[in-house]
Design a protein around this motif. Structure first.
Motif, mmCIF file in Angstrom:
data_model
loop_
_atom_site.group_PDB
_atom_site.id
_atom_site.type_symbol
_atom_site.label_atom_id
_atom_site.label_comp_id
_atom_site.label_asym_id
_atom_site.label_seq_id
_atom_site.Cartn_x
_atom_site.Cartn_y
_atom_site.Cartn_z
ATOM 1 N N UNK A 64 0.834 -1.209 0.000
ATOM 2 C CA UNK A 64 0.000 0.000 0.000
ATOM 3 C C UNK A 64 0.868 1.259 0.000
ATOM 4 N N UNK A 65 1.911 1.237 0.822
ATOM 5 C CA UNK A 65 2.790 2.410 0.902
ATOM 6 C C UNK A 65 3.451 2.684 -0.447
ATOM 7 N N UNK A 66 3.870 1.613 -1.095
ATOM 8 C CA UNK A 66 4.496 1.745 -2.419
ATOM 9 C C UNK A 66 3.517 2.387 -3.411
ATOM 10 N N UNK A 67 2.297 1.858 -3.463
ATOM 11 C CA UNK A 67 1.332 2.342 -4.457
ATOM 12 C C UNK A 67 0.898 3.780 -4.165
ATOM 13 N N UNK A 68 0.695 4.073 -2.877
ATOM 14 C CA UNK A 68 0.341 5.460 -2.524
ATOM 15 C C UNK A 68 1.480 6.413 -2.870
ATOM 16 N N UNK A 69 2.711 5.969 -2.626
ATOM 17 C CA UNK A 69 3.882 6.796 -2.923
ATOM 18 C C UNK A 69 4.035 7.040 -4.425
ATOM 19 N N UNK A 70 3.752 6.008 -5.213
ATOM 20 C CA UNK A 70 3.836 6.147 -6.676
ATOM 21 C C UNK A 70 2.780 7.152 -7.152
ATOM 22 N N UNK A 71 1.588 7.041 -6.572
ATOM 23 C CA UNK A 71 0.533 7.996 -6.938
ATOM 24 C C UNK A 71 0.980 9.426 -6.631
ATOM 25 N N UNK A 72 1.561 9.620 -5.427
ATOM 26 C CA UNK A 72 1.993 10.975 -5.041
ATOM 27 C C UNK A 72 3.063 11.501 -5.989
ATOM 28 N N UNK A 73 4.008 10.623 -6.324
ATOM 29 C CA UNK A 73 5.099 11.042 -7.225
ATOM 30 C C UNK A 73 4.531 11.433 -8.589
ATOM 31 N N UNK A 74 3.529 10.659 -9.051
ATOM 32 C CA UNK A 74 2.894 10.983 -10.347
ATOM 33 C C UNK A 74 2.206 12.349 -10.255
ATOM 34 N N UNK A 75 1.486 12.550 -9.147
ATOM 35 C CA UNK A 75 0.740 13.816 -8.989
ATOM 36 C C UNK A 75 1.689 15.013 -8.939
ATOM 37 N N UNK A 76 2.809 14.842 -8.200
ATOM 38 C CA UNK A 76 3.784 15.952 -8.113
ATOM 39 C C UNK A 76 4.258 16.374 -9.496
ATOM 40 N N UNK A 77 4.332 15.391 -10.404
ATOM 41 C CA UNK A 77 4.795 15.701 -11.767
ATOM 42 C C UNK A 77 3.656 16.158 -12.679
ATOM 43 N N UNK A 78 2.439 16.182 -12.155
ATOM 44 C CA UNK A 78 1.296 16.548 -12.993
ATOM 45 C C UNK A 78 0.959 15.473 -14.011
ATOM 46 N N UNK A 79 1.358 14.220 -13.700
ATOM 47 C CA UNK A 79 1.076 13.104 -14.623
ATOM 48 C C UNK A 79 -0.190 12.371 -14.167
ATOM 49 N N UNK A 80 -0.807 11.663 -15.081
ATOM 50 C CA UNK A 80 -2.030 10.917 -14.776
ATOM 51 C C UNK A 80 -1.634 9.563 -14.166
ATOM 52 N N UNK A 81 -2.240 9.232 -13.040
ATOM 53 C CA UNK A 81 -1.949 7.958 -12.365
ATOM 54 C C UNK A 81 -2.980 6.928 -12.854
ATOM 55 N N UNK A 82 -2.497 5.961 -13.629
ATOM 56 C CA UNK A 82 -3.400 4.965 -14.225
ATOM 57 C C UNK A 82 -3.201 3.628 -13.521
#
Ligand code: PLP
Length: 446
Positions: free
Chosen positions: A230-248
């Motif tokens: 869960x921590x990994x997936x939440x962290x990946x989502x945050x990193x995507x958001x920081x870059x303004x990328x779409x989290x799919x």
């Protein structure tokens, strides 16, 4: 000339056992062999779906009923292939059969128009998987391709971060840290070399220019049923958001594991989700959906919107059947109970296999089988076990499970079927135990 390094005693013994099992397979399956020889005349390698090829020749199935399949030579198997997750409901589910009959007789095929069936189904999908808007496709591959096209249009960017071992469809596959040769737009993908490694993922994501999307499975399915933390997936989502990328989030396989998919259960709040497989009740199916503002790129009322075509996207048969699947057969409470049973099944298998070179990973009704030199149980990514794999033992297991009446993928994935009787699960646990006892010398870790 350099000679080949000598095999250890254990590996020699495994080769002997494997040779004998393969010889028995050939003797026991003459009709499958004859059918394969026939198919060689019209299909390359006799095959139209690479995964289904097995040497020396594939078994050819003539019938499926409930949770069983029968091959051309008359053997009956408990089906643990489960059509790689698309066959969740079994082969002859009465509610699916009656929906198909009703759709054929009352609605008809190929209406060449929008229908209330697709609207009812879209509403069902949105409610179940918490999507603002959704669109239908004919496969999970297409769902991912269109999700990425939408993300590119929405961001005005091009590149996509994915993970080693990720599989997102026939032309979107990333084994061993790189796009497979047939992956589309290969140069657009940046592959994180290890799944479940958050700091590595963040540093890769932060370093990519022109990033449109991050595409990830919450559990790698084809990658061996390796669950994402869960921590990994939440962290990946945050990193995507920081870059303004779409989290799919690719939930083509995992949406069966909890009522609203793993993204909902883990609170991942993905921008887009892709779906497929079992939702179609055995028919060709895919879908992608999520945030209204992202999906708006596909709104045909908006001049210059992105096209998403497909003759069969809203075919009446799939729309009606998929509605039945979600609303009347695989309801939330059924999904929860079924996956609890899967967790218990996997735990029993691991208990039997502890101390051997076989281990089981996964979640709920999806189970990965791993044959490694040291029987590693904790697998966080394919790279953990890459150097320790024992394909000889995996093949031996496959041949001998066929003899015991279990139809499995050779690569070692079980996608459980809803209607499999509990006694068959017990029988499989016994068959695994007997296999390990029969082959103690090669299966037990010293
Ligand atoms: C996670 C995942 N995404 C996408 C796909 C592609 O789905 P399809 O085979 O329907 O194109 C698969 C198929 O195995 C899958 O496992």
């Amino acid at each position: 000339m350099a000679s080949k390094p000598a095999l250890s005693h254990g590996k020699q013994a495994a080769q002997v056992a494997l040779g004998a099992a393969e010889a028995r397979f050939i003797v026991n399956n003459p009709f499958s062999k004859a059918q394969h020889d026939l198919a060689l005349g019209s299909l390359p390698g006799g095959n139209t779906r690479t995964l289904l090829h097995t040497s020396p020749f594939p078994l050819c199935m003539k019938q499926g009923k409930e949770a069983y399949v029968w091959d051309l030579d008359g053997h009956k198997y408990v089906d643990f292939v489960g059509e790689l997750s698309a066959g969740l409901l079994g082969h002859t589910h009465p509610q699916i059969q009656s929906t198909i009959t009703r759709a054929l007789t009352e609605t008809g095929l190929s209406l060449g128009a929008t229908t209330p069936h697709e609207h009812a189904f879209a509403a069902e999908l949105c409610a179940r998987f918490r999507l603002d808007r959704v669109r239908m496709t004919n496969s999970g591959t297409e769902a991912n391709l269109h999700a990425l096209a939408g993300a590119r249009r929405f961001t005005g960017r091009r590149r996509v971060v994915v993970f080693s071992g990720g599989y997102h469809g026939a032309v979107l596959s990333f084994p061993d840290g790189a796009p497979a040769e047939n992956t589309v737009d290969r140069d657009d993908f940046v592959v994180v070399p290890r799944y479940n490694d958050l700091s590595l993922a963040c540093s890769v994501i932060r370093g990519v220019e022109d990033l449109a999307a991050v595409l990830v499975e919450p559990m790698q399915g084809a990658g061996g049923c390796v669950a994402g933390g869960k921590e990994f997936l939440l962290g990946v989502r945050e990193a995507a958001r920081e870059k303004g990328a779409v989290f799919v989030l690719d939930e083509v396989q995992t949406s069966r594991l909890t009522p609203g998919g793993l993204g909902t259960e883990m609170g991942l709040d993905p921008d887009l989700v892709t779906l497929g497989k079992y939702v179609g009740g055995g028919l060709a199916f895919g879908a992608f959906g999520g945030r209204e503002d992202v999906m708006r790129v596909y709104d045909p009322r908006v001049p210059g919107s992105l096209a998403h075509s497909g003759t069969f996207n809203n075919n009446t048969l799939a729309m009606c059947v998929a509605t039945t699947v979600l609303a009347d057969v695989y309801m939330p409470e059924v999904c929860v109970k079924f996956n609890e049973k899967g967790d218990q099944f996997r735990e029993r298998l691991n208990k039997v296999a502890r101390g051997s070179r076989l281990s089981f990973t996964g979640r709920g009704s999806l189970i990965g089988l791993h044959f490694t030199e040291d029987g590693t149980e904790e697998i966080t990514c394919g790279e953990d076990i890459k150097e320790k794999l024992r394909p000889d033992l995996r093949d031996l297991f496959w041949f001998e499970m066929l003899e015991a009446g279990f139809w499995l993928t050779r690569r070692g994935i079980i996608a459980m079927i809803l209607v499999t009787p509990d006694q068959e699960l017990d029988r499989f646990v016994d068959a695994v135990r007997e296999f390990l006892e029969r082959h103690r010398g090669i299966m037990i870790v010293e």
